[in-house]
Scaffold this motif. Sequence first.
Motif, PDB file in Angstrom:
ATOM      1  N   THR A 118       0.981  -1.068  -0.130  1.00  0.00           N
ATOM      2  CA  THR A 118       0.149   0.278  -0.083  1.00  0.00           C
ATOM      3  C   THR A 118       0.941   1.418   0.110  1.00  0.00           C
ATOM      4  O   THR A 118       0.484   2.288  -0.662  1.00  0.00           O
ATOM      5  N   HIS A 119       1.805   1.548   0.800  1.00  0.00           N
ATOM      6  CA  HIS A 119       2.812   2.316   0.795  1.00  0.00           C
ATOM      7  C   HIS A 119       3.426   2.522  -0.502  1.00  0.00           C
ATOM      8  O   HIS A 119       3.250   3.838  -1.105  1.00  0.00           O
ATOM      9  N   ASP A 120       3.959   1.711  -1.265  1.00  0.00           N
ATOM     10  CA  ASP A 120       4.644   1.758  -2.547  1.00  0.00           C
ATOM     11  C   ASP A 120       3.596   2.137  -3.557  1.00  0.00           C
ATOM     12  O   ASP A 120       4.043   3.100  -4.618  1.00  0.00           O
ATOM     13  N   PHE A 121       2.274   1.521  -3.409  1.00  0.00           N
ATOM     14  CA  PHE A 121       1.498   1.897  -4.297  1.00  0.00           C
ATOM     15  C   PHE A 121       0.911   3.557  -4.370  1.00  0.00           C
ATOM     16  O   PHE A 121       1.189   4.056  -5.483  1.00  0.00           O
ATOM     17  N   PHE A 122       0.688   3.972  -3.337  1.00  0.00           N
ATOM     18  CA  PHE A 122       0.081   5.412  -3.319  1.00  0.00           C
ATOM     19  C   PHE A 122       1.361   6.407  -3.007  1.00  0.00           C
ATOM     20  O   PHE A 122       1.100   7.418  -3.651  1.00  0.00           O
ATOM     21  N   TYR A 123       2.501   5.904  -2.960  1.00  0.00           N
ATOM     22  CA  TYR A 123       3.717   6.793  -3.035  1.00  0.00           C
ATOM     23  C   TYR A 123       4.358   6.818  -4.268  1.00  0.00           C
ATOM     24  O   TYR A 123       5.425   7.713  -4.711  1.00  0.00           O
ATOM     25  N   SER A 124       3.906   5.961  -5.074  1.00  0.00           N
ATOM     26  CA  SER A 124       4.541   5.976  -6.409  1.00  0.00           C
ATOM     27  C   SER A 124       3.671   6.726  -7.367  1.00  0.00           C
ATOM     28  O   SER A 124       4.016   6.761  -8.625  1.00  0.00           O
ATOM     29  N   ARG A 125       2.414   7.242  -7.030  1.00  0.00           N
ATOM     30  CA  ARG A 125       1.437   8.021  -7.685  1.00  0.00           C
ATOM     31  C   ARG A 125       1.640   9.316  -7.235  1.00  0.00           C
ATOM     32  O   ARG A 125       1.584   9.572  -6.262  1.00  0.00           O
ATOM     33  N   HIS A 126       1.812  10.381  -8.379  1.00  0.00           N
ATOM     34  CA  HIS A 126       1.785  11.902  -8.029  1.00  0.00           C
ATOM     35  C   HIS A 126       0.441  12.307  -8.456  1.00  0.00           C
ATOM     36  O   HIS A 126      -0.483  11.935  -9.421  1.00  0.00           O
TER      37      HIS A 126
END
Length: 133
Positions: A118-126
């Motif tokens: 979840t962290h990687d998913f949302f932090y890879s989207r701008h």
Amino acid sequence: MISTKGRYAIRVMIDLAEHDNGSYVPLKDIAARQDISKKYLEIIVKDMVSGELVKGTSGKGGGYRLLRKPEEYTIGEIIELMEGPFAPVACLAEGAKPCPRASACQTLPLWAEYDNLTHDFFYSRHLSDLLKD
């Protein structure tokens, strides 16, 4: 689960990015375009100002604007500001005391993987990824 507060914050950020012409965007205009209560948006943008996502000013010509370019905001930072940490269990929260059961916990790897996903998913989207072309 992401609450309406988190989802609406993203919508406000998108609206501000799409209507950025160098001046402040009135909250009433955002509320009308997004079909969200102005009163509820006042609560949301107050947190966004405190969290330094947006800048607000009152009076004639007042409203809100982004402090950075849309590509400099991650969706993760917006959600975490509004919702709190993504950690699915207390032992994985930032600053949590070490769990005495961590070495024997059979579920910890599951929660850690979910936390990373979840962290990687949302932090890879701008924010810029969500703007209309």
